[in-house]
Every structure is written in C-alpha cells, then in structure tokens.
Design an enzyme around this catalytic site. Structure first.
Site, PDB file in Angstrom:
ATOM      1  N   ASP A 182       0.839  -1.193   0.000  1.00  0.00           N
ATOM      2  CA  ASP A 182       0.000   0.000   0.000  1.00  0.00           C
ATOM      3  C   ASP A 182       0.873   1.241   0.000  1.00  0.00           C
ATOM      4  O   ASP A 182       2.063   1.185   0.324  1.00  0.00           O
ATOM      5  CB  ASP A 182      -0.946   0.004   1.198  1.00  0.00           C
ATOM      6  CG  ASP A 182      -0.216   0.136   2.524  1.00  0.00           C
ATOM      7  OD1 ASP A 182       0.770  -0.599   2.733  1.00  0.00           O
ATOM      8  OD2 ASP A 182      -0.627   0.964   3.362  1.00  0.00           O
ATOM      9  N   GLU A 215       0.113  -0.692   5.838  1.00  0.00           N
ATOM     10  CA  GLU A 215       1.149  -0.086   6.682  1.00  0.00           C
ATOM     11  C   GLU A 215       1.014   1.428   6.730  1.00  0.00           C
ATOM     12  O   GLU A 215       1.240   2.050   7.768  1.00  0.00           O
ATOM     13  CB  GLU A 215       2.531  -0.488   6.161  1.00  0.00           C
ATOM     14  CG  GLU A 215       3.681  -0.182   7.118  1.00  0.00           C
ATOM     15  CD  GLU A 215       4.213   1.231   6.999  1.00  0.00           C
ATOM     16  OE1 GLU A 215       4.907   1.689   7.923  1.00  0.00           O
ATOM     17  OE2 GLU A 215       3.934   1.892   5.971  1.00  0.00           O
TER      18      GLU A 215
END
Length: 478
Positions: free
Chosen positions: A116, A182
């Site tokens: 991500d 994250e």
C-alpha cells in the site's frame, strides 16, 4: 574483499565472497529489466490504503503481487488474506502470505514489505503523474516507487535470482508477508500475526522498509522512534460570536489552541513535555549542510533542538502538528471560533513505551490548557520504539552480504520515523532476530511529491538480499 565478523551470538560461516555470489550477481543483473518493468506495473496501481480511497485498488495491488510471488515457483503456499481490525467488525486491507518449510536444519527467514502507498497529495506538485512511473536520470519516480513497492520487488527479485542459481534445490525456510495497510496504521497487523503465527514463525525477519546512508553506502537500521498520534480539540464557546463585539474579553478557541500548542516547545524548538525521555547513543558525522540539502531548509531558517543533529532525529522526541481543522483564509469572517481541532504527531525516543508517553502528553495538555479551555483527545494511535540487538548471527550475516553487494561496509543508523508494527513482531516472535533494511536513500522523498527510487541503490539492495539468502541457505546450527 574478504573479512569475517564475530558476534556474541555466533560467527558467520563464510567470508564475504560466498560461493554463490558471482552467480547470484549475474542473475540479478540479467533480470533487472524485468524487475523494473514489474515494479513499474505495481506503481501504476493507486493502492492508497487510507479510508477515503477506493479499497479495490488495494485489492488489485494485492492480487498483482500474489501473482508475481506465484510465478517464482518456490513457495508451497501463496494466498491473499485479510484479518479483522480489533474492536470493529471491519477487515483490514488484503495482504499476501507465502510459505515454504525449512529442511535439514536450515533456518527460516520471514521477508516483510508493504504494497500500500500514501495518498499522492497535489498532482501539480509532481513533475510527472504520481501513478505513472517515470525514469529521469538514474531515478524512477512515482508514488510507491520507493516506499514500499521497491521493497516488495527487492524480495521478489532476490528470490528469483536465488531460484535461478539453485534451480529450486534449497533447504532454507521461507515466509513472505506483504502487508496492505502499513501506511494507514497497520490496524489489523496484530490480528494477522496471531491468526497466522505458525506460518510466519521464523529465525530471522527482514523488514525491507527503511533507508540507506547514501546512494553508495548501505545501512542497517538499529533504532526506531515510536509514535503517539491523536486529534486534539480545544473548545471555549458554545457557539460562534462576533469578534468585534466580544473580542478582547472572550477567549476564542483559536487563541487557546495557539497558546496551548506553544507550550509543547522550548525556546530552541526542542520538546518541552516533562516525562518524555531521550536515548543516549553515538551518531555518525552529519552536519547542518547535509540537513539543509536533504530537507530543503530555506536560507536563514535555523535548525531546531540541541545535541548532534542525528541525535535530534533518532534519539530525542519530536512534536509535529500535521493538520488543523479551522476556517480557511478564503472563508474567514469576523468570528470568534468556538472549537478548533488539530492532528498531533509525537515521535518518542527508543527506550520509552508509547503508553507511558501518551500519558505524560495528555497530562501536559490538560495542565497547560489556557483560560480554562476544554480539551478532548481522540483517535489516539500508538506505536512503541525499537532497538535492534546487533549481537545476533543474522545481523552479522547481513553485514557480510551488504559488504559484498555494495563494496563497502554498512552503517548502523537510527530512523526518525516509526515502524510501529515491529513491536508486534517482537511480542509475537521474541526469539526471532529482526533486520530492518531498505531500498531508499536520502533523496527518495517517501510520502512527499516526486517520490523516487535510485536504481543503483535498488540493484545493490536486491543483490544484498540475494547474497543473504544464499548465505542462510548454507547455514546450520542457528
């Protein structure tokens, strides 16, 4: 170049130039165009994990990474999975989990990265579109090109080279965990670890999500600051009032907020919150000129704090107000504002727990609220700092692998930012040795417009990991 490193916990079993290194070097170089092409394809997927963005893009990114992992052909199991977010009915963003069991007494290594990315910010601040990977000079530009899709591809490229050289005949145990949130606080991380503990159990964990010293010198991150982030709301009025009629007698929330935030800092800009601690550790040479070059500090603006510059970045607390909810200048009126909310990010030094830091921060704010202003704190998020045990055999093996790949010994560094999930790894796998490496350099500008990856650094990072896998595959007695 050959040398060995002795440690309190064990001695690396080979010199720097391990037998597989020349073949691995050739394999990494041969596959580099394909690796860059695959990285570019991942960068094109806008996998922003923040709540306001389309989750389907994160799902598409996860599926794309999973397919790359399956194509390696070295894992016994590859899946895209999600874990629940504690205290909610929601699932976290999709992650990739792949495993291969160890044989003949070899260790198991867990490779971590995240797919991500941060939001792109304002498109006009980018020299090329954020999700259109663009090579300019020796750098690849794009959101996630460095943080951390390059970390994902470093694992994949190293594994490809490792497989090509060994023809899949390996005894090393492997687990691959590519997280999908994250950048949004790793909210389901702890649950994921608990639910997949057996699959993730490892002797060493490589976290590819950090920096190198410069484009010619590798680094091992041995210290991370923790974090306490929260929303602070300051209220002084039940409703807005005319600033001309009541200003001068009635404290508005903006005034109270400004005065309260000012109490967080000493005159030199260092943190003034009693109870926040610092960590005493040596730092390598780093001067103000380097700080100015890397941060864009304007002429005439002076650095803040005291002590060596790197101690301020690695070993002391820091407070940043990262957002304010208040009337914009365009919408400003002659009004006393009843409430103001700000987002506060506090970095805490290694050696202090995030829960202790959160307590003293709240105590400070409540004790210093001006004019009896009412304050509330919510959306609290914490992450503990981390100190690496550098005496383990895995750190020694990593130093040798890096020295072989880069041609110079790695530097031990701290990181001013935080990787809160590492505390979860330590809690769940207390016996595992954790290695924090990365593909970034001081000019990568992660989280900022024009994020980029230095392709030479990336190549050497892939080589380092390929060499490390080769060394661990021949290691016994871990």
């Amino acid at each position: 170049m050959t040398h060995t490193v002795d440690t309190a916990a064990g001695t690396p079993q080979q010199d720097v130039e391990a037998p597989l290194d020349p073949a691995l070097r050739s394999a990494v170089t041969r596959e580099l165009p394909r690796t860059i092409a695959d990285l570019s394809a991942l960068v094109r997927i806008p996998s922003v994990s923040w709540a306001a963005f389309d989750r389907e893009h994160v799902r598409a990114s996860a599926e794309a990474v999973a397919e790359l992992v399956r194509e390696i052909g070295i894992f016994e199991s590859v899946s895209v999975t999600q874990a629940g977010i504690p205290g909610t009915d929601e699932l976290g963003q999709p992650a990739i989990l792949a495993t291969r069991a160890a044989k003949n007494g070899r260790p198991t290594v867990l490779l971590y990265a995240h797919h991500d990315v941060q939001p792109p910010g304002q498109d006009e601040q980018w020299e090329s579109p954020p999700f259109e990977p663009t090579v300019r000079g020796d750098r690849l530009y794009g959101r996630g090109a460095a943080d951390d899709k390059a970390g994902v591809m470093a694992h994949i490229a190293a594994l490809r080279a490792f497989l090509a050289v060994t023809a899949g005949d390996i005894d090393l145990g492997l687990a691959l965990f590519i997280e999908g949130e994250e950048e949004f606080g790793s909210r389901s991380f702890a649950t994921f670890l608990t639910e997949n503990r057996a699959a993730l159990a490892a002797d060493a964990i490589v976290v590819a999500d950090s920096n190198n010293w410069d484009i010619n010198t590798p680094a091992i991150t041995i210290a991370l600051r923790g974090n306490v982030t929260f929303r602070l709301t300051v209220s002084t009025l039940a409703h807005a009032s005319h600033s001309g009629m009541f200003g001068g007698a009635v404290p508005d929330a903006m005034m109270a907020t400004i005065k309260l935030l000012g109490t967080l800092y000493n005159a030199d800009g260092s943190v003034a919150i009693a109870g926040l601690t610092s960590h005493d550790a040596p730092t390598p040479p780093y001067d103000e000129a380097a700080l100015r070059a890397e941060t864009g500090l304007l002429d005439g603006v002076q650095p803040i704090g005291h002590g060596t510059i790197l101690s301020r970045l690695w070993s002391q607390p820091a407070v940043t107000v990262t957002g304010i909810d208040a009337p914009t200048v365009a919408n400003a009126s002659n009004t006393l504002t009843p409430s103001v909310s700000v987002q506060v990010s506090v970095r805490i030094a290694p050696g202090q727990s995030a829960s202790e830091a959160a307590t003293v921060i709240e105590e400070h704010l409540r004790a210093n609220a001006p004019f009896g202003a009412q304050i509330s704190i919510d959306d609290l998020d914490t992450g503990d700092p981390f100190l690496v045990d550098t005496d383990g055999w895995a750190v020694a093996e990593t130093r040798l692998a890096m020295a072989s790949a880069w041609g110079v010994d790695p530097v031990d560094v701290g990181i001013g930012g935080s990787i809160p999930f590492i505390a979860d790894l330590v809690r769940e796998f207390p016996a595992a040795q954790i290695l924090v490496t990365g593909v970034e350099d001081p000019d990568s500008r992660a989280h900022s417009p024009n994020e980029s990856l230095h392709l030479g650094v990336f190549t050497r990072a892939v080589l380092s990991e390929a060499f490390l896998l080769g060394r661990l595959n021949s290691r016994t007695g871990h």
